[in-house]
Design an enzyme around this catalytic site. Structure first.
Site, mmCIF file in Angstrom:
data_model
loop_
_atom_site.group_PDB
_atom_site.id
_atom_site.type_symbol
_atom_site.label_atom_id
_atom_site.label_comp_id
_atom_site.label_asym_id
_atom_site.label_seq_id
_atom_site.Cartn_x
_atom_site.Cartn_y
_atom_site.Cartn_z
ATOM 1 N N TYR A 99 0.823 -1.226 0.000
ATOM 2 C CA TYR A 99 0.000 0.000 0.000
ATOM 3 C C TYR A 99 0.853 1.271 0.000
ATOM 4 C CZ TYR A 99 -3.845 -3.128 1.407
ATOM 5 O OH TYR A 99 -4.768 -4.142 1.479
ATOM 6 N N HIS A 136 -0.017 -11.720 1.559
ATOM 7 C CA HIS A 136 -1.058 -10.918 0.890
ATOM 8 C C HIS A 136 -1.838 -11.724 -0.151
ATOM 9 C CE1 HIS A 136 -1.850 -6.389 -0.022
ATOM 10 N NE2 HIS A 136 -2.927 -7.098 -0.262
HETATM 11 N N1 LIG Z 1 -6.019 -8.498 1.209
HETATM 12 C C1 LIG Z 1 -6.324 -7.947 0.046
HETATM 13 O O1 LIG Z 1 -5.969 -8.454 -1.031
HETATM 14 C C2 LIG Z 1 -7.158 -6.696 0.038
HETATM 15 C C3 LIG Z 1 -7.777 -6.266 -1.167
HETATM 16 C C4 LIG Z 1 -8.570 -5.131 -1.122
HETATM 17 C C5 LIG Z 1 -8.723 -4.411 0.070
HETATM 18 N N2 LIG Z 1 -8.080 -4.834 1.212
HETATM 19 C C6 LIG Z 1 -8.230 -4.101 2.508
HETATM 20 O O2 LIG Z 1 -9.621 -3.894 2.761
HETATM 21 C C7 LIG Z 1 -9.888 -2.504 2.927
HETATM 22 C C8 LIG Z 1 -11.289 -2.181 2.440
HETATM 23 O O3 LIG Z 1 -11.481 -2.535 1.082
HETATM 24 P P1 LIG Z 1 -11.738 -1.437 -0.041
HETATM 25 O O4 LIG Z 1 -11.098 -0.198 0.403
HETATM 26 O O5 LIG Z 1 -11.297 -1.986 -1.338
HETATM 27 O O6 LIG Z 1 -13.330 -1.354 -0.130
HETATM 28 P P2 LIG Z 1 -14.547 -0.880 0.822
HETATM 29 O O7 LIG Z 1 -14.081 -0.605 2.208
HETATM 30 O O8 LIG Z 1 -15.645 -1.869 0.627
HETATM 31 O O9 LIG Z 1 -15.023 0.454 0.131
HETATM 32 C C9 LIG Z 1 -14.293 1.655 0.180
HETATM 33 C C10 LIG Z 1 -15.069 2.720 -0.617
HETATM 34 O O10 LIG Z 1 -16.345 2.922 0.004
HETATM 35 C C11 LIG Z 1 -16.551 4.304 0.269
HETATM 36 N N3 LIG Z 1 -17.154 4.397 1.604
HETATM 37 C C12 LIG Z 1 -16.588 4.084 2.804
HETATM 38 N N4 LIG Z 1 -17.446 4.292 3.817
HETATM 39 C C13 LIG Z 1 -18.591 4.737 3.257
HETATM 40 C C14 LIG Z 1 -19.844 5.125 3.785
HETATM 41 N N5 LIG Z 1 -20.087 5.077 5.094
HETATM 42 N N6 LIG Z 1 -20.807 5.530 2.927
HETATM 43 C C15 LIG Z 1 -20.558 5.576 1.592
HETATM 44 N N7 LIG Z 1 -19.400 5.223 1.014
HETATM 45 C C16 LIG Z 1 -18.414 4.812 1.848
HETATM 46 C C17 LIG Z 1 -15.193 4.959 0.219
HETATM 47 O O11 LIG Z 1 -15.310 6.228 -0.369
HETATM 48 P P3 LIG Z 1 -14.878 7.565 0.449
HETATM 49 O O12 LIG Z 1 -13.393 7.495 0.599
HETATM 50 O O13 LIG Z 1 -15.344 8.673 -0.431
HETATM 51 O O14 LIG Z 1 -15.607 7.501 1.774
HETATM 52 C C18 LIG Z 1 -14.382 4.040 -0.688
HETATM 53 O O15 LIG Z 1 -14.476 4.471 -2.032
HETATM 54 C C19 LIG Z 1 -8.753 -1.830 2.129
HETATM 55 O O16 LIG Z 1 -8.583 -0.488 2.462
HETATM 56 C C20 LIG Z 1 -7.582 -2.711 2.517
HETATM 57 O O17 LIG Z 1 -7.114 -2.348 3.815
HETATM 58 C C21 LIG Z 1 -7.322 -5.972 1.202
#
Ligand SMILES: NC(=O)c1ccc[n+]([C@@H]2O[C@H](COP(=O)([O-])OP(=O)(O)OC[C@H]3O[C@@H](n4cnc5c(N)ncnc54)[C@H](OP(=O)(O)O)[C@@H]3O)[C@@H](O)[C@H]2O)c1
Length: 276
Positions: free
Chosen positions: A47, A105
């Site tokens: 990241y 990962h």
């Molecule tokens: N292990 C892996 O391979 C892997 C892969 C993907 C992700 N991850 C981890 O999982 C975490 C979460 O996944 P993600 O970031 O892909 O997806 P997510 O948490 O499902 O969605 C994030 C998105 O949702 C929006 N959001 C957040 N809270 C909200 C709310 N209350 N109302 C409306 N929209 C909202 C955010 O926009 P705004 O910023 O505008 O609020 C952002 O664009 C990552 O940050 C990372 O730490 C791990």
């Protein structure tokens, strides 16, 4: 703060995802999240934000032993010697002497699972991490990993939200006493937030769609959602999911959305999923 217990680890839930957060904004959001009561921060070597996450931890003033920090080793670095170097470099960037959870990962078909798991165990034995686990492991890969590990694996971090049936991986995690950490837990918002099963529950409980979906995760045994946001007000929204409960009917209606079978993270290097 709710806790999920998994093979000796106590994992605070929900956690804070940090993918795409960088620099000053990342420092401020991590510190703000901790002030709001988050106690679980998810980062990764890939990241490119471990320095900022570490600065946010220090800026918060919250004692280190009250925070659960996860980082991950990128899949091109999971050959044993590289894995140890990656873990050491993550700790240097974070400014920590250990993390709470170190994950692989993604699996890498060119590196035997047993070698990677052996290296994870070695890193744990050196005290660089309190717990070890995996990410994006299918049930078959998880079986191999469990067979190869001396120390318990405490989590498999996988994509999970109402549009994706992860019942096989979830059952495998439960059988092994592991948590299933849910990434992309809110499917990044739309179209999930406009689904009638979500909006009707939101109206009934006086909550936002994000809170309904996060509550759905929290009511699944051993599941730890780690939503990510760039907005402070949403950090507060996403953690306020403990003071209400969805009914069995509401849970079922949201679970039925898995018929859509949608994945956000599917790459050329992804393994052959349990549910293609
Ligand atoms: N292990 C892996 O391979 C892997 C892969 C993907 C992700 N991850 C981890 O999982 C975490 C979460 O996944 P993600 O970031 O892909 O997806 P997510 O948490 O499902 O969605 C994030 C998105 O949702 C929006 N959001 C957040 N809270 C909200 C709310 N209350 N109302 C409306 N929209 C909202 C955010 O926009 P705004 O910023 O505008 O609020 C952002 O664009 C990552 O940050 C990372 O730490 C791990």
């Amino acid at each position: 703060m709710d806790i999920v217990e998994a093979n000796g680890a106590r994992i605070p839930t929900p956690g804070m995802g940090t993918w795409t957060l960088n620099g000053r904004l990342c420092v401020e959001l991590v510190a703000h999240a901790l002030a709001l009561g988050y106690r679980h921060i998810d980062t990764a070597a890939a990241y490119d934000n471990e320095e900022a996450v570490g600065a946010g931890l220090r800026a918060s003033g919250v004692p280190r032993d009250e925070i659960f920090v996860t980082t991950k080793v990128w899949w091109s670095d999971i050959e044993p010697r590289k894995l140890e170097r990656s873990a050491e470099a993550s700790l240097r960037r974070l400014g920590l002497d250990h993390v709470d959870l170190l994950l692989v990962h993604w699996p890498n078909p060119a590196v035997p699972v047993a070698e990677t798991i052996g290296a994870l165990n070695a890193v744990k034995a050196r005290g660089l991490t309190r717990h070890i686990g995996v990410s994006n492991f299918t049930t078959a890969l998880l079986r191999e990993a469990l067979a190869a590990s001396q120390a318990p694996l405490v989590a498999n971090q996988v994509e999970y939200h109402p549009y994706l049936d992860q019942s096989k991986v979830h059952a495998a995690c439960r059988a092994a006493g592991m948590a299933m950490v849910a990434y992309c837990p809110i499917f990044r918002g739309e179209p999930l937030f406009s689904e009638p099963a979500v909006t009707s529950a939101a109206r009934r409980h006086g909550r936002t769609p994000a809170q309904i979906v996060l509550r759905w995760h929290m009511q699944k045994a051993g599941v730890v959602p780690i939503p990510r946001t760039t907005r402070k007000e949403r950090l507060a929204e996403n953690i306020a999911v403990s003071a209400f409960a969805l009914s069995e009917e509401e849970m079922d209606a949201i679970s039925m959305l898995s018929a859509r079978n949608a994945r956000l993270c599917d790459f050329s290097f992804s393994p052959k999923w349990d549910n293609p």
